[in-house]
Design a protein around this motif. Sequence first.
Motif, mmCIF file in Angstrom:
data_model
loop_
_atom_site.group_PDB
_atom_site.id
_atom_site.type_symbol
_atom_site.label_atom_id
_atom_site.label_comp_id
_atom_site.label_asym_id
_atom_site.label_seq_id
_atom_site.Cartn_x
_atom_site.Cartn_y
_atom_site.Cartn_z
ATOM 1 N N ARG A 87 0.933 -1.291 -0.039
ATOM 2 C CA ARG A 87 0.138 0.105 -0.175
ATOM 3 C C ARG A 87 1.043 1.403 0.075
ATOM 4 O O ARG A 87 0.498 2.258 -0.767
ATOM 5 C CB ARG A 87 -1.094 0.116 1.043
ATOM 6 C CG ARG A 87 -2.197 -1.047 1.038
ATOM 7 C CD ARG A 87 -3.072 -0.753 2.309
ATOM 8 N NE ARG A 87 -2.697 -0.880 3.494
ATOM 9 C CZ ARG A 87 -2.751 -2.383 4.069
ATOM 10 N NH1 ARG A 87 -3.207 -3.329 3.225
ATOM 11 N NH2 ARG A 87 -2.221 -2.727 5.162
ATOM 12 N N ALA A 88 1.957 1.308 0.595
ATOM 13 C CA ALA A 88 2.941 2.317 0.866
ATOM 14 C C ALA A 88 3.609 2.570 -0.315
ATOM 15 O O ALA A 88 3.584 3.908 -1.023
ATOM 16 C CB ALA A 88 3.764 2.368 2.087
ATOM 17 N N ALA A 89 4.124 1.683 -0.937
ATOM 18 C CA ALA A 89 4.665 1.678 -2.618
ATOM 19 C C ALA A 89 3.521 2.185 -3.468
ATOM 20 O O ALA A 89 3.951 3.140 -4.355
ATOM 21 C CB ALA A 89 5.089 0.138 -2.992
ATOM 22 N N ASP A 90 2.291 1.728 -3.422
ATOM 23 C CA ASP A 90 1.441 2.112 -4.231
ATOM 24 C C ASP A 90 1.236 3.574 -3.952
ATOM 25 O O ASP A 90 0.858 4.486 -5.124
ATOM 26 C CB ASP A 90 -0.070 1.603 -4.060
ATOM 27 C CG ASP A 90 0.086 -0.012 -4.570
ATOM 28 O OD1 ASP A 90 1.058 -0.315 -5.386
ATOM 29 O OD2 ASP A 90 -1.022 -0.974 -4.322
ATOM 30 N N ARG A 92 3.179 6.003 -2.978
ATOM 31 C CA ARG A 92 4.582 6.575 -3.322
ATOM 32 C C ARG A 92 4.132 6.670 -4.837
ATOM 33 O O ARG A 92 4.592 7.618 -5.512
ATOM 34 C CB ARG A 92 5.652 5.902 -2.839
ATOM 35 C CG ARG A 92 5.802 6.136 -1.380
ATOM 36 C CD ARG A 92 7.360 5.648 -1.067
ATOM 37 N NE ARG A 92 7.733 4.309 -1.324
ATOM 38 C CZ ARG A 92 7.456 3.418 -0.414
ATOM 39 N NH1 ARG A 92 6.867 3.691 0.780
ATOM 40 N NH2 ARG A 92 7.812 2.354 -0.652
ATOM 41 N N THR A 93 3.913 5.448 -5.401
ATOM 42 C CA THR A 93 3.873 5.614 -6.991
ATOM 43 C C THR A 93 2.656 6.621 -7.414
ATOM 44 O O THR A 93 2.850 7.366 -8.367
ATOM 45 C CB THR A 93 3.470 4.148 -7.319
ATOM 46 O OG1 THR A 93 4.479 3.271 -7.059
ATOM 47 C CG2 THR A 93 3.323 3.990 -8.969
ATOM 48 N N GLU A 94 1.697 6.643 -6.662
ATOM 49 C CA GLU A 94 0.697 7.665 -7.357
ATOM 50 C C GLU A 94 1.062 8.909 -7.077
ATOM 51 O O GLU A 94 0.811 9.783 -7.743
ATOM 52 C CB GLU A 94 -0.677 7.300 -6.417
ATOM 53 C CG GLU A 94 -1.487 5.980 -6.816
ATOM 54 C CD GLU A 94 -2.525 5.867 -5.681
ATOM 55 O OE1 GLU A 94 -3.045 6.593 -5.144
ATOM 56 O OE2 GLU A 94 -3.048 4.532 -5.959
ATOM 57 N N GLY A 99 2.968 13.812 -9.204
ATOM 58 C CA GLY A 99 4.137 14.858 -9.384
ATOM 59 C C GLY A 99 4.612 15.112 -10.761
ATOM 60 O O GLY A 99 4.670 16.160 -11.590
ATOM 61 N N ARG A 100 4.703 13.938 -11.361
ATOM 62 C CA ARG A 100 5.103 13.807 -13.094
ATOM 63 C C ARG A 100 3.938 14.616 -13.831
ATOM 64 O O ARG A 100 4.280 15.435 -14.558
ATOM 65 C CB ARG A 100 5.303 12.483 -13.586
ATOM 66 C CG ARG A 100 6.545 11.886 -12.961
ATOM 67 C CD ARG A 100 7.138 10.821 -13.906
ATOM 68 N NE ARG A 100 6.368 9.283 -13.565
ATOM 69 C CZ ARG A 100 6.479 8.877 -12.492
ATOM 70 N NH1 ARG A 100 7.523 8.978 -11.558
ATOM 71 N NH2 ARG A 100 5.438 7.733 -12.204
ATOM 72 N N ARG A 101 2.700 14.113 -13.370
ATOM 73 C CA ARG A 101 1.622 14.788 -14.466
ATOM 74 C C ARG A 101 1.699 16.598 -14.158
ATOM 75 O O ARG A 101 1.485 17.298 -14.944
ATOM 76 C CB ARG A 101 0.276 14.264 -13.757
ATOM 77 C CG ARG A 101 -0.065 13.023 -14.505
ATOM 78 C CD ARG A 101 -1.422 12.508 -14.258
ATOM 79 N NE ARG A 101 -1.708 12.424 -13.100
ATOM 80 C CZ ARG A 101 -1.884 11.158 -12.269
ATOM 81 N NH1 ARG A 101 -1.266 10.113 -12.771
ATOM 82 N NH2 ARG A 101 -2.199 11.212 -11.131
ATOM 83 N N ALA A 102 1.716 16.709 -12.818
ATOM 84 C CA ALA A 102 1.759 18.270 -12.390
ATOM 85 C C ALA A 102 2.997 19.150 -13.235
ATOM 86 O O ALA A 102 2.940 19.934 -13.838
ATOM 87 C CB ALA A 102 1.763 18.628 -11.031
#
Length: 123
Positions: A87-90, A92-94, A99-102
Motif C-alpha cells: 500500500r505504501a509503495a502504491d 508513493r507511486t501514485e 508529481g510527474r503529471r503536475a
Amino acid sequence: ETSRLAAQHVAEEREAALREEVAAAAAQRDEARRAALAARDEAEHSRQLLVRELQEQRIEAATAAEEADEARSQLAQCAARIAEAERAADARTEQAEAGRRADAAASAERLRREEAAAAARLQ
C-alpha cells in the motif's frame, strides 16, 4: 499278623504316594502363582511404559500445535507487513505519477506561454 502288616505297609505306601502327589500339586500351584504374578507385574510395567509414551506423545503433539500456531501467527504478521508495504509503495507511486503529471502540465503551460509570446513577437 503278616497280612495285617502287609496291609499296613500298603497303606503307608499309598499314604506316602498321596503325600508326594499333594506336595507336587502344591509345588505346581506355587509355580503357577509365581508365573501369574510375574506375568501381572510385566503387564503392569508394560502398561506404565505405554502410559508414559502416550503422555510424551501428547506433550509433543501439544508442543507441535503451539509451534504451528506461532508459525501461523508470524505468517499472518508477515502478510500484514507485506500488504502495508505494498500500500505504501502504491501510494508513493501514485504521488510520483501525480508529481510527474503536475510537472508535465506546468511544462506544457510554460511552453504554451512561450509559444504565445513568440507568436506575439512575430506579429
